[in-house]
Every structure is written in structure tokens, then in C-alpha cells.
Design an enzyme around this catalytic site. Structure first.
Site, PDB file in Angstrom:
ATOM      1  N   PRO A 147       0.822  -1.216   0.000  1.00 37.63           N
ATOM      2  CG  PRO A 147       0.073  -0.967   2.200  1.00 37.63           C
ATOM      3  CD  PRO A 147       0.759  -1.935   1.284  1.00 37.63           C
ATOM      4  CE  LYS A 162       2.880  -2.347   4.588  1.00 39.88           C
ATOM      5  NZ  LYS A 162       3.331  -1.052   5.094  1.00 39.88           N
ATOM      6  CG  HIS A 211       5.735   2.380   6.945  1.00 37.19           C
ATOM      7  ND1 HIS A 211       4.579   2.076   7.610  1.00 37.19           N
ATOM      8  CD2 HIS A 211       5.373   3.313   6.024  1.00 37.19           C
ATOM      9  CE1 HIS A 211       3.573   2.786   7.120  1.00 37.19           C
ATOM     10  NE2 HIS A 211       4.032   3.546   6.155  1.00 37.19           N
ATOM     11  NE  ARG A 232       6.967   6.333   2.901  1.00 35.58           N
ATOM     12  CZ  ARG A 232       7.159   7.217   1.933  1.00 35.58           C
ATOM     13  NH1 ARG A 232       8.253   7.141   1.200  1.00 35.58           N
ATOM     14  NH2 ARG A 232       6.286   8.164   1.675  1.00 35.58           N
ATOM     15  NE  ARG A 243      14.161   0.191  -4.134  1.00 32.85           N
ATOM     16  CZ  ARG A 243      13.426   0.126  -3.025  1.00 32.85           C
ATOM     17  NH1 ARG A 243      12.716  -0.968  -2.746  1.00 32.85           N
ATOM     18  NH2 ARG A 243      13.388   1.140  -2.175  1.00 32.85           N
TER      19      ARG A 243
HETATM   20  C1  FNR Z   1       4.235   3.703   1.883  1.00 33.05           C
HETATM   21  N1  FNR Z   1       3.944   2.697   2.816  1.00 33.05           N
HETATM   22  C2  FNR Z   1       2.678   2.624   3.360  1.00 33.05           C
HETATM   23  N2  FNR Z   1       2.352   1.605   4.196  1.00 33.05           N
HETATM   24  C3  FNR Z   1       1.105   1.482   4.687  1.00 33.05           C
HETATM   25  O1  FNR Z   1       0.840   0.535   5.428  1.00 33.05           O
HETATM   26  N3  FNR Z   1       0.147   2.409   4.359  1.00 33.05           N
HETATM   27  C4  FNR Z   1       0.406   3.468   3.558  1.00 33.05           C
HETATM   28  O2  FNR Z   1      -0.478   4.268   3.280  1.00 33.05           O
HETATM   29  C5  FNR Z   1       1.730   3.610   3.060  1.00 33.05           C
HETATM   30  N4  FNR Z   1       2.050   4.675   2.264  1.00 33.05           N
HETATM   31  C6  FNR Z   1       3.277   4.706   1.622  1.00 33.05           C
HETATM   32  C7  FNR Z   1       3.545   5.726   0.718  1.00 33.05           C
HETATM   33  C8  FNR Z   1       4.733   5.693  -0.003  1.00 33.05           C
HETATM   34  C9  FNR Z   1       4.995   6.755  -1.030  1.00 33.05           C
HETATM   35  C10 FNR Z   1       5.681   4.667   0.228  1.00 33.05           C
HETATM   36  C11 FNR Z   1       6.970   4.604  -0.558  1.00 33.05           C
HETATM   37  C12 FNR Z   1       5.437   3.697   1.161  1.00 33.05           C
HETATM   38  C13 FNR Z   1       4.913   1.622   3.073  1.00 33.05           C
HETATM   39  C14 FNR Z   1       4.753   0.506   2.043  1.00 33.05           C
HETATM   40  O3  FNR Z   1       3.523  -0.145   2.175  1.00 33.05           O
HETATM   41  C15 FNR Z   1       5.849  -0.563   2.177  1.00 33.05           C
HETATM   42  O4  FNR Z   1       5.923  -1.007   3.499  1.00 33.05           O
HETATM   43  C16 FNR Z   1       7.216  -0.031   1.748  1.00 33.05           C
HETATM   44  O5  FNR Z   1       7.105   0.813   0.625  1.00 33.05           O
HETATM   45  C17 FNR Z   1       8.114  -1.212   1.411  1.00 33.05           C
HETATM   46  O6  FNR Z   1       9.393  -0.786   1.093  1.00 33.05           O
HETATM   47  P1  FNR Z   1       9.920  -0.573  -0.408  1.00 33.05           P
HETATM   48  O7  FNR Z   1       9.428  -1.741  -1.229  1.00 33.05           O
HETATM   49  O8  FNR Z   1       9.331   0.728  -0.874  1.00 33.05           O
HETATM   50  O9  FNR Z   1      11.383  -0.503  -0.235  1.00 33.05           O
END
Ligand code: FNR
Length: 398
Positions: A74, A247, A271, A274, A306
Site C-alpha cells: 500500500p 503489517k 515501512h 519511513r 528492488r
Molecule cells: C508507503 N507505505 C505505506 N504503508 C502502509 O501501510 N500504508 C500506507 O499508506 C503507506 N504509504 C506509503 C507511501 C509511499 C509513497 C511509500 C513509498 C510507502 C509503506 C509501504 O507499504 C511498504 O511497506 C514499503 O514501501 C516497502 O518498502 P519498499 O518496497 O518501498 O522498499
């Protein structure tokens, strides 16, 4: 050719403020870098002279069969990279027969995505208004979706310094500097002028009538994050009869607790770097979690993937399924639905190539016997004999 090529195209097309939103992590972005390093320290241990003419990477997870062992994680507010990006990602997922996880901060509605991609999952951030959570769960069930993902790694909003520096701060009013920089990306600007700030569609019905897209993001921020507790998970478990996934789990005791609460699966995740900048890398946390819960919980993983080899590594270390966040997001930013398809097909082809090269024609048979680690240290039960056998010094002596 690669996910990194898609990232570069996305970076060229997007204004810096939007690219930084997509790419960035928390604080020093140490976690972001560590997620990649953690994958890179693993090495695969191929077996040769195996018949690999028929290769299959289809996988069943939580009762649903998919064509590949990965899905789209997501990503909230993703329509900032391209109008209707959530819908385009869902379309790509449906065509590739992989799951799309609708974000709790989605800019397309549950109902619309469910029509396009009926095998989608829904990711939920519990709301302060418990009635809103209940109504969202009802909508997910009514839309026919089978799997609910509750994200637990956002107890507080993190400090994303890159976002703050480049101007991605609520209430999303661009400064002159942001506008000037954006003007160097005319393709994105034309799209944005046509559609404006996207609405967080799922929350629209709970906000006062005529709430603007900007005010809706503030309304949402007033609901999320809600107080986190295991009691809240137990309540969701009582209300939601489909598959339930947490998650953002990194600790084996949390995985065990999830099991006791009747949860069906966990996504081992930080995440994508992040949230907590000093969080451990999911690929490092994975073997301990697999040891703690075994097959009683469906253990999945995301963060830092990746390459197809990353996917194979996670499956070797015990993940049943993985998710990719930025990889397909780069794709959709770079080239819409075709770009998202491209990202998925790059990963699918790389998984196929790795499985063929290591002598494992079925992705479901990936396991610890195919993995070594750069430092030769055993990381999962059952790897030791394999590593001793393949250690270069042992080989030389032999
Ligand atoms: C996210 N992620 C995220 N997770 C979640 O549970 N709800 C969300 O709304 C979001 N929003 C979100 C926005 C953006 C721009 C990014 C890049 C990521 C985290 C996402 O689901 C996931 O855990 C990570 O992106 C996995 O890492 P990689 O594959 O981006 O390295």
C-alpha cells in the site's frame, strides 16, 4: 531494464517535492540504506544439473492463488505521482495476477478498486472514531475483498526531514520555490493542473459535505494515528471474518502475540524505512520471526526489495510472500499502467531467472538450502550443513 532504471525515469518526470515524498525515509534515512545492505549481504547457493525446463512461480497465500510470490504494497497519496495512480496500479496488478493492497490513505475508493482488481487486499490504519473503522471494515467486506491488513508501525507520525526540506508538509500549499522547481517538469504540471490535489476517497463520506481535497487530508490526519493496542486488534478480529494480517511486525514476540489474537499473517516490515530510522531490517528480523511462529502464521515481508534475487532471498529465509512499495510506484510514475506492468514484469522475470539459475524450478520450494551469507554465518535453521559444505576454504581443502 531494471527497477533502478524506472526510478531514474520517475525522478526526471516528477517535481523534487513529489519524488522526495516517494523516495524518502525518516530522519537520516539510515533505515532506508540498511534495508538494501541487509539484502546485499546474502548470497545464494546454486544447485546445478537440475532439470529447470519447466519453471513455476505461482504461489497460494491466505487462500488465494497468485501468478507470482509478490504483490504491490500500500502507498498512500500515490496519485500525487500521476493522476489515478492507485487505479493504474490496481489495473497492472489484476493483469499480472498479483495482489494490490489498497492503502488506508488511498486516493481511490475501496469499491472502485475492488471492481478493477477483485483480488485486492485492503490496508487499514485504525481510526480514532471506532465507528469509522467498523464502517470501513463493512465496506471492505461488502466489496468482496478477502484480506484486511492492519498497519501497526505508525504509532506516531515520523520525522521525514527530506519531505519537510522539499516542502511536502500539510496543508500542502506549495511555496514559490516548489512551484519554480516543479515548472521544470511540465508533463507532471499539466497533469496536476488538470486534476488538482487528489481526494482521499475512502474518507470523503465521513467528512463534512463539500470538504476540499486539502481539508480532507487534515480531516484524515485528525483520525490517524489512533491509539494502538492489542485490544484494538482483538476488536478488529471480532469484527472482520476474513483473513487478517498485521503489517510492520519486527519482533518475534509481537508475531507470537498476533498468533494468540487470532491473526492469520504478518508482514515483516519497517515501512520501507519511513518510520523508525533505527529500525532493524525486515530481512534480518525474518528468521527469528519464522523460528517463533513457524507455519502457524503466514509470514510475509517487505522493505528494500528492488530485485528478483531479493524476493528469492526472502522466500529462502522463510517468507511465504513479499510486497514491493516503491518499485511499482516508480513504474507508475514513469509510465502509467504500462510502467507499473513493466516493474512487475521486471521482477517476475528476475525471479524466474534466479530460480532457474539456482536449480529451484518452483518458487514454493525456495528454502534455506539455497542461501549462504557473505560472512558464512548460519541465519536460519537447516542452513548450517549447507554452508559448511559450500564454504570456499572447505572446498579448497577437499
Ligand atoms: C508507503 N507505505 C505505506 N504503508 C502502509 O501501510 N500504508 C500506507 O499508506 C503507506 N504509504 C506509503 C507511501 C509511499 C509513497 C511509500 C513509498 C510507502 C509503506 C509501504 O507499504 C511498504 O511497506 C514499503 O514501501 C516497502 O518498502 P519498499 O518496497 O518501498 O522498499
Amino acid at each position: 531494464m531494471s527497477i533502478d532504471d524506472l526510478r531514474k525515469i520517475a525522478r526526471r518526470r516528477l517535481p523534487r517535492v513529489i519524488y522526495d515524498y516517494l523516495e524518502g525515509g525518516a530522519e537520516d534515512e539510515a533505515c532506508l540504506a540498511a534495508n538494501r545492505r541487509a539484502f546485499e549481504k546474502h548470497r545464494l547457493l546454486p544447485r546445478y544439473l537440475v532439470d529447470i525446463t519447466q519453471r513455476d512461480q505461482s504461489t497460494t497465500v491466505l487462500g488465494q492463488r497468485f501468478a507470482s510470490p509478490f504483490g504491490i504494497a500500500p502507498t498512500g497519496m500515490i496519485a500525487m505521482v500521476r493522476p489515478r495512480a492507485d487505479v493504474l496500479l490496481a489495473e497492472a496488478a489484476a493483469r499480472a495476477d498479483v495482489p494490490f493492497v489498497i492503502s488506508g490513505a488511498s486516493t481511490a475508493s475501496i469499491e472502485e478498486i475492488a471492481r478493477i482488481a477483485p483480488k485486492s487486499w485492503y490496508q487499514h490504519y485504525p481510526c480514532r472514531d471506532a465507528g469509522m473503522t467498523s464502517d470501513l471494515l463493512r465496506r471492505v467486506a461488502d466489496a468482496g475483498l478477502q484480506t484486511l491488513v492492519v498497519t501497526v508501525d505508525v504509532p506516531l507520525h515520523s520525522k521525514r526531514e527530506r519531505n519537510i526540506r522539499s516542502g511536502w508538509v500539510r496543508p500542502y500549499k506549495p511555496t514559490l520555490a516548489v512551484v519554480l522547481e516543479a515548472s521544470r517538469h511540465p508533463g507532471w504540471v499539466v497533469d496536476y493542473l488538470r486534476t488538482g490535489l487528489p481526494f482521499m476517497e475512502n474518507y470523503r463520506k465521513y467528512a463534512p459535505p463539500d470538504t476540499s481535497a486539502r481539508d480532507l487530508t487534515s480531516f484524515y490526519a485528525g483520525q490517524v494515528p489512533a491509539a494502538h493496542s492489542w485490544a484494538a486488534i482483538e476488536k478488529i478480529r471480532r469484527e472482520w471474518s476474513g483473513s487478517l494480517v498485521l503489517k510492520g511486525i519486527l519482533h518475534p514476540d509481537d508475531a507470537s502475540q498476533a498468533l494468540r489474537c487470532g491473526v492469520d499473517g504478518v508482514i515483516v516490515s519497517n515501512h520501507g524505512g519511513r518510520q523508525l530510522d533505527r529500525a532493524t531490517a525486515p530481512i534480518d528480523a525474518l528468521p527469528r520471526i519464522v523460528d517463533a511462529v513457524g507455519d502457524r502464521l503466514t509470514v510475509m515481508l517487505d522493505s528494500g526489495i528492488r530485485r528478483g534475487a531479493d524476493i528469492a532471498t526472502a522466500l529462502c529465509l522463510g517468507a511465504r510472500f513479499v510486497f514491493v512499495g516503491r518499485a511499482p510506484a516508480y513504474g507508475v510514475a514513469a509510465g502509467g499502467v504500462d510502467g507499473a506492468m513493466k516493474a512487475l514484469s521486471i521482477l517476475r522475470n528476475e525471479v524466474d531467472l534466479v530460480c532457474g539459475q539456482i536449480g529451484c524450478p518452483s518458487a514454493t520450494a525456495l528454502g534455506p538450502a539455497f542461501i549462504d551469507r557473505y560472512d558464512g554465518q548460519s541465519v536460519a535453521r537447516g542452513t548450517r550443513a549447507c554452508i559448511a559444505h559450500a564454504h570456499p576454504i572447505e572446498t579448497l581443502r577437499a
